[in-house]
Write a protein that holds these residues in place. Structure first.
Motif, short mmCIF file in Angstrom:
data_model
loop_
_atom_site.label_atom_id
_atom_site.label_comp_id
_atom_site.label_asym_id
_atom_site.label_seq_id
_atom_site.Cartn_x
_atom_site.Cartn_y
_atom_site.Cartn_z
N LEU A 196 1.02 -1.14 0.13
CA LEU A 196 -0.40 0.08 -0.09
C LEU A 196 0.63 1.49 0.23
O LEU A 196 2.46 1.30 0.18
CB LEU A 196 -1.18 0.03 0.85
CG LEU A 196 -2.02 -0.51 1.52
CD1 LEU A 196 -2.79 -0.94 2.61
CD2 LEU A 196 -3.00 -0.36 0.11
N GLN B 195 2.10 4.82 1.52
CA GLN B 195 1.84 5.26 2.46
C GLN B 195 2.28 6.36 2.82
O GLN B 195 3.47 7.19 2.12
CB GLN B 195 3.29 4.58 3.86
CG GLN B 195 2.46 3.09 3.49
CD GLN B 195 2.61 1.61 5.08
OE1 GLN B 195 3.60 2.40 5.16
NE2 GLN B 195 1.95 1.49 5.30
N THR C 7 -3.99 0.99 -5.56
CA THR C 7 -4.72 0.89 -5.00
C THR C 7 -6.62 1.25 -5.94
O THR C 7 -6.82 1.00 -5.12
CB THR C 7 -5.23 1.79 -3.45
OG1 THR C 7 -4.92 3.21 -4.04
CG2 THR C 7 -4.22 1.88 -2.70
N CYS D 263 -9.86 3.06 5.88
CA CYS D 263 -8.54 2.99 6.13
C CYS D 263 -8.10 1.57 5.04
O CYS D 263 -9.26 0.40 4.73
CB CYS D 263 -7.99 2.71 6.99
SG CYS D 263 -6.49 1.78 7.34
N TYR D 264 -7.34 2.02 4.07
CA TYR D 264 -6.84 0.54 2.93
C TYR D 264 -6.20 -0.93 4.25
O TYR D 264 -6.05 -1.77 3.25
CB TYR D 264 -6.29 0.65 2.20
CG TYR D 264 -6.78 1.77 0.71
CD1 TYR D 264 -7.92 1.97 0.80
CD2 TYR D 264 -6.09 2.56 0.33
CE1 TYR D 264 -8.85 3.04 -0.33
CE2 TYR D 264 -6.61 3.78 -0.62
CZ TYR D 264 -7.81 3.25 -0.71
OH TYR D 264 -8.16 4.25 -1.89
N CYS E 227 -1.90 4.96 5.04
CA CYS E 227 -2.04 5.06 4.07
C CYS E 227 -3.10 6.47 3.09
O CYS E 227 -3.70 6.70 4.13
CB CYS E 227 -3.16 3.67 3.93
SG CYS E 227 -4.42 4.02 4.36
#
Length: 225
Positions: free
Chosen positions: A79, A81, A95, A191-192, A202
């Motif tokens: 992911l 960040q 994503t 949140c992912y 993220c």
């Protein structure tokens, strides 16, 4: 009027649901379990639907993990960040889930026509995200034509309308709207990452936290950092 509302459990979709209810629509919530990394959002979707008092809620399940192609469906892809807003808007990020909104809207269209609904609400936003291709106005306009051409209702009557109340709003404006509507932010999940607490780093967490901070408000969701 009956309306199908795509409800992920996030800040945007929760605001859309409460907006649809405030508009007087009879809302049917539709969520998706596609084996996403952040399945915790489904718990939020259920809690929000119950809080809002929807007519009915459904979760459609299918598995996109074997396809990969996104950090949200493939644990091998990291992911992003701690990126700046400029970095987020530079290109389409990992994503992005290929054609996700097309999949979602197709299910929503079928469900809406089945229950004789006149509207499908979706919380796409073209301003505070990284330019996802399926969150833009031209995409929604094209899908509206699909709604018209691809259904009995569209050919013989009035096409089911795609409603995008947030598409031109900043994240701060979405939060302000949600505050007016009484959206329970503590029940939402943006949140992912797949933890019990939001990661805070993220892209989705960063955008959410920045908006609450700009408004001088405290985000009630628990964060790791």
């Amino acid at each position: 009027m009956k309306a199908v509302v795509l409800l992920s459990g996030g800040l945007d979709s929760a605001t859309v649901l409460y907006s649809a209810i405030a508009s007087g629509d009879e809302c049917y919530a539709l969520s998706f379990d596609y084996q996403q990394r952040h399945q915790k959002e489904l718990e939020s979707a259920i809690a929000i639907a119950q809080s809002a008092g929807v007519i009915d809620r459904k979760i459609v399940s299918f598995d996109l993990r074997s396809w990969g192609g996104s950090a949200l469906t493939d644990d091998k892809i990291d992911l992003p960040q701690e990126r700046s807003l400029a970095q987020m808007s530079a290109d389409i990020p990992v994503t992005y889930v290929p054609a996700r909104n097309t999949i979602f809207l197709s299910f929503a269209l079928a469900y809406a026509e089945t229950i004789d609904a006149g509207r499908v609400y979706i919380g796409v936003n073209a301003l505070d995200y990284s330019g996802y291709p399926d969150c833009r106005l031209d995409y929604i306009q094209a899908m509206q034509e699909v709604f018209r051409l691809g259904t009995k209702q569209g050919r013989e009557g009035e096409a089911i309308k795609i409603v995008t109340p947030l598409i031109d709003l900043k994240k701060t404006e979405i939060i302000q709207l949600g505050n007016k509507l009484g959206v329970p932010w503590e029940k939402t999940w943006s949140c992912y990452a797949g933890g019990d607490k939001a990661c805070g780093v993220c892209d989705s967490c960063q955008l959410r936290l920045a908006a609450f901070k700009e408004l001088g408000l405290q985000d009630p969701v628990a964060y790791i950092c």
